[in-house]
Design a protein around this motif. Structure first.
Motif, mmCIF file in Angstrom:
data_model
loop_
_atom_site.group_PDB
_atom_site.id
_atom_site.type_symbol
_atom_site.label_atom_id
_atom_site.label_comp_id
_atom_site.label_asym_id
_atom_site.label_seq_id
_atom_site.Cartn_x
_atom_site.Cartn_y
_atom_site.Cartn_z
ATOM 1 N N ARG A 1 53.525 2.563 43.726
ATOM 2 C CA ARG A 1 53.106 2.872 43.054
ATOM 3 C C ARG A 1 53.454 4.565 42.885
ATOM 4 N NH1 ARG A 1 47.589 0.705 40.157
ATOM 5 N NH2 ARG A 1 48.691 0.805 38.220
ATOM 6 N N HIS A 2 54.695 5.257 43.155
ATOM 7 C CA HIS A 2 54.639 6.493 43.595
ATOM 8 C C HIS A 2 55.131 7.309 42.581
ATOM 9 C CE1 HIS A 2 55.767 10.012 46.205
ATOM 10 N NE2 HIS A 2 56.733 9.975 45.142
ATOM 11 N N ALA A 3 55.909 6.646 41.139
ATOM 12 C CA ALA A 3 56.253 7.087 40.013
ATOM 13 C C ALA A 3 54.556 7.338 39.022
ATOM 14 C CB ALA A 3 57.019 6.074 39.680
ATOM 15 N N GLU A 4 53.370 6.309 39.368
ATOM 16 C CA GLU A 4 53.167 6.505 39.031
ATOM 17 C C GLU A 4 51.691 7.563 39.191
ATOM 18 O OE1 GLU A 4 50.794 2.406 36.795
ATOM 19 O OE2 GLU A 4 51.976 2.311 38.050
ATOM 20 N N HIS A 5 51.247 8.006 40.473
ATOM 21 C CA HIS A 5 51.284 8.343 41.468
ATOM 22 C C HIS A 5 51.099 10.137 41.134
ATOM 23 C CE1 HIS A 5 49.212 4.973 43.725
ATOM 24 N NE2 HIS A 5 48.616 6.040 42.951
ATOM 25 N N ARG A 6 53.170 10.240 41.316
ATOM 26 C CA ARG A 6 53.480 11.043 40.837
ATOM 27 C C ARG A 6 53.019 11.634 39.542
ATOM 28 N NH1 ARG A 6 58.411 10.363 42.304
ATOM 29 N NH2 ARG A 6 58.888 9.919 39.581
ATOM 30 N N ALA A 7 53.435 11.261 38.733
ATOM 31 C CA ALA A 7 52.641 11.658 36.913
ATOM 32 C C ALA A 7 51.425 11.955 36.751
ATOM 33 C CB ALA A 7 53.284 10.232 36.486
ATOM 34 N N PHE A 8 50.512 11.121 37.413
ATOM 35 C CA PHE A 8 49.133 11.516 37.541
ATOM 36 C C PHE A 8 48.721 13.074 37.722
ATOM 37 C CE2 PHE A 8 45.196 11.744 40.300
ATOM 38 C CZ PHE A 8 44.234 11.756 38.884
ATOM 39 N N LEU A 9 49.370 13.025 39.251
ATOM 40 C CA LEU A 9 49.117 14.729 40.099
ATOM 41 C C LEU A 9 49.678 15.651 39.192
ATOM 42 C CD1 LEU A 9 49.511 13.949 43.663
ATOM 43 C CD2 LEU A 9 47.401 14.057 42.438
ATOM 44 N N ALA A 10 51.020 15.229 38.216
ATOM 45 C CA ALA A 10 51.414 16.149 37.571
ATOM 46 C C ALA A 10 50.714 17.224 36.414
ATOM 47 C CB ALA A 10 53.079 15.556 37.309
ATOM 48 N N TRP A 11 50.438 15.287 35.400
ATOM 49 C CA TRP A 11 49.288 15.988 34.602
ATOM 50 C C TRP A 11 48.028 16.073 34.893
ATOM 51 C CZ3 TRP A 11 44.231 14.116 34.123
ATOM 52 C CH2 TRP A 11 43.755 14.106 32.896
ATOM 53 N N LEU A 12 47.429 16.352 36.204
ATOM 54 C CA LEU A 12 46.098 17.040 36.706
ATOM 55 C C LEU A 12 46.543 18.278 37.211
ATOM 56 C CD1 LEU A 12 43.177 16.700 37.811
ATOM 57 C CD2 LEU A 12 43.641 16.100 39.417
ATOM 58 N N LEU A 13 47.413 19.162 37.628
ATOM 59 C CA LEU A 13 48.447 20.403 37.768
ATOM 60 C C LEU A 13 48.073 20.699 36.591
ATOM 61 C CD1 LEU A 13 49.033 21.920 40.109
ATOM 62 C CD2 LEU A 13 50.867 21.174 40.029
ATOM 63 N N ASP A 14 49.246 20.234 35.415
ATOM 64 C CA ASP A 14 49.014 20.971 33.725
ATOM 65 C C ASP A 14 47.420 21.676 33.208
ATOM 66 O OD1 ASP A 14 51.533 20.813 33.740
ATOM 67 O OD2 ASP A 14 51.980 19.504 33.760
ATOM 68 N N THR A 15 46.898 20.757 33.292
ATOM 69 C CA THR A 15 45.158 20.020 32.693
ATOM 70 C C THR A 15 44.536 21.588 33.687
ATOM 71 O OG1 THR A 15 45.173 17.942 32.766
ATOM 72 C CG2 THR A 15 43.168 19.052 32.443
ATOM 73 N N LEU A 16 44.519 21.668 35.608
ATOM 74 C CA LEU A 16 43.729 22.400 35.401
ATOM 75 C C LEU A 16 44.386 24.330 35.507
ATOM 76 C CD1 LEU A 16 44.053 20.844 39.734
ATOM 77 C CD2 LEU A 16 41.907 21.371 38.288
ATOM 78 N N THR A 17 46.197 23.815 35.264
ATOM 79 C CA THR A 17 46.374 25.376 34.780
ATOM 80 C C THR A 17 46.010 25.980 33.458
ATOM 81 O OG1 THR A 17 48.971 24.695 36.448
ATOM 82 C CG2 THR A 17 48.394 26.442 34.315
#
Length: 418
Positions: free
Chosen positions: A20-36
């Motif tokens: 599920r690498h693509a899903e995990h990568r998408a979540f972490l990208a979303w989390l990074l944007d949310t933190l920013t």
């Protein structure tokens, strides 16, 4: 100050044999944007960062890239993470000296002083505001394995796992109360199962086999402004709003399709909790569960599903199909495959449900998912010896299964072993 609470990422999870690498990568990208966007003062990750104790290099790369990117975007962000029962405490702590340079604190194990008292100081992490002023203390308590809190020369007073966990929580909270200055909040983070919390149907590994793993929410006194929990995948509060499981950011099993998946934004006003806001996590890949139903109804359900062939294949929806049968149907898989031919859907699991005749003669559906290792062992024992196993035998089986679960947490385990 503001905190973001998340847990149970399970990076590197193999989902019915599919990565599920693509899903995990998408979540972490979303989390990074949310933190920013939100610019919180701290990110709390309450355990089960990885899905197995020896995660793949790809999963570790995702995690460490996230830590570096978060620090580059938000140099003042404090990150505190703890090991869960799926993690290796040693692996989580191994890069800790390097991660501290990125304002990231990684706690994987508890340790004890020679006099048998808890080394609480290493588990207390100061959280600072945008000006660098300490405004809170995070009580970062990783998953407690039985060997860490029972027996041993440094824990003579505690011989029971649950009482040992209680003792660790009490000593850490007492140390935090003594360390904080007026106006500083206490925020506890723990990877544990609390009494009364709702457990996922299928995807959560029990912390202790035999049902003795849960602890009381009363361990967290009112002086603790917020309790950030990990382990249970369903987002929920336990008793009061300040005690919360953030839940997993992605469904980890088809049984979790309808859970709310989120991270939790927490606002503290000096020593008190000022507000809680839940932030829904977008689902990068859809997940469908059809049935249990007769075959004709299942085929109608499959025909009604939306799919988009233009999507890249790693974004096609996951699919579980559960069919109720009156008798074995040898070509069932062929019929399902024919219904899905040319569709942008990924069938992960096909479950056949055949009737099981009870003692009263009434057919009832049965599935291996309704049985666990303990039940299978007890049934096998009864067939072999003509009587069910007694409590001592079951206790031995529970201990053996726990040893198997814990044996994965070893530096000698081959890379990638689940």
């Amino acid at each position: 100050m503001q905190l973001i609470h998340t847990a149970d990422w399970h990076l590197g999870q193999s989902f019915h044999g599919q990565e599920r690498h693509a899903e995990h990568r998408a979540f972490l990208a979303w989390l990074l944007d949310t933190l920013t966007e939100r610019e919180p003062d701290a990110l709390l990750v309450a355990g089960d960062i990885f899905d197995v104790v020896n995660p793949s290099l790809r999963a570790q790369g995702l995690f460490y890239d996230f830590i570096v990117d978060a620090h580059e975007r938000l140099p003042r962000l404090d990150i505190v993470l703890i090991a869960g029962n799926h993690d290796s405490g040693n692996r989580i702590e191994l890069p800790a000296p390097l991660m501290k340079r990125l304002r990231t604190h990684a706690l994987g194990r508890v340790s004890w002083h020679e006099d048998g008292t808890l080394d609480a100081e290493r588990l207390l992490v100061p959280l600072t505001d945008a000006k660098g002023t300490p405004r809170a203390w995070c009580l970062a308590l990783p998953f407690l394995r039985p060997s860490e809190v029972t027996g041993g020369e440094n824990q003579e007073a505690e011989s029971d796992y649950v009482s040992g966990m209680h003792r660790v929580h009490r000593e850490l909270i007492a140390a935090a109360k003594a360390a904080r200055a007026p106006g500083q909040a206490l925020v506890a983070m723990s990877h544990a199962h609390l009494h009364g919390a709702a457990v996922s149907e299928a995807s959560e590994r029990p912390i202790v086999i035999g049902g003795e793993e849960s602890i009381s929410a009363a361990l967290f006194p009112p002086e603790v402004a917020y309790v950030a929990l990990g382990h249970l995948h369903r987002a929920q509060q336990v008793g009061e709003p300040r005690i919360r499981y953030s839940g997993s950011p992605l469904p980890l099993d088809f049984s979790e399709v309808h859970y709310p998946h989120q991270v939790v934004a927490v606002t503290l006003d000096d020593e008190t909790l000022a507000g809680i806001d839940t932030i829904p996590v977008p689902r990068p890949v859809a997940m469908h569960r059809i049935g249990p139903a007769p075959l004709n109804d299942v085929l109608k359900g499959l025909a009604a599903l939306d799919d988009d062939p233009a999507l890249p294949k790693d974004s096609w929806p996951w699919l579980e199909v559960r069919v109720e049968l009156d008798a074995p149907l040898p070509d069932l898989r062929a019929r399902i495959d024919a219904a899905l031919e040319g569709r942008a859907l990924r069938l992960l699991r096909l479950e056949r449900r055949l009737p099981h005749v009870s003692a009263a003669g009434t057919p009832t559906p049965i599935s291996l998912e309704t049985l666990g290792p303990r039940t299978l062992f007890a049934d096998t024992w009864k067939k072999r010896w003509g009587a069910p196993p007694d409590d001592d035998v079951l206790a031995d089986f529970d201990r053996l299964q726990q040893e198997v679960l814990d044996s994965d947490d070893s530096d000698d385990t081959p890379e990638g072993r689940p």
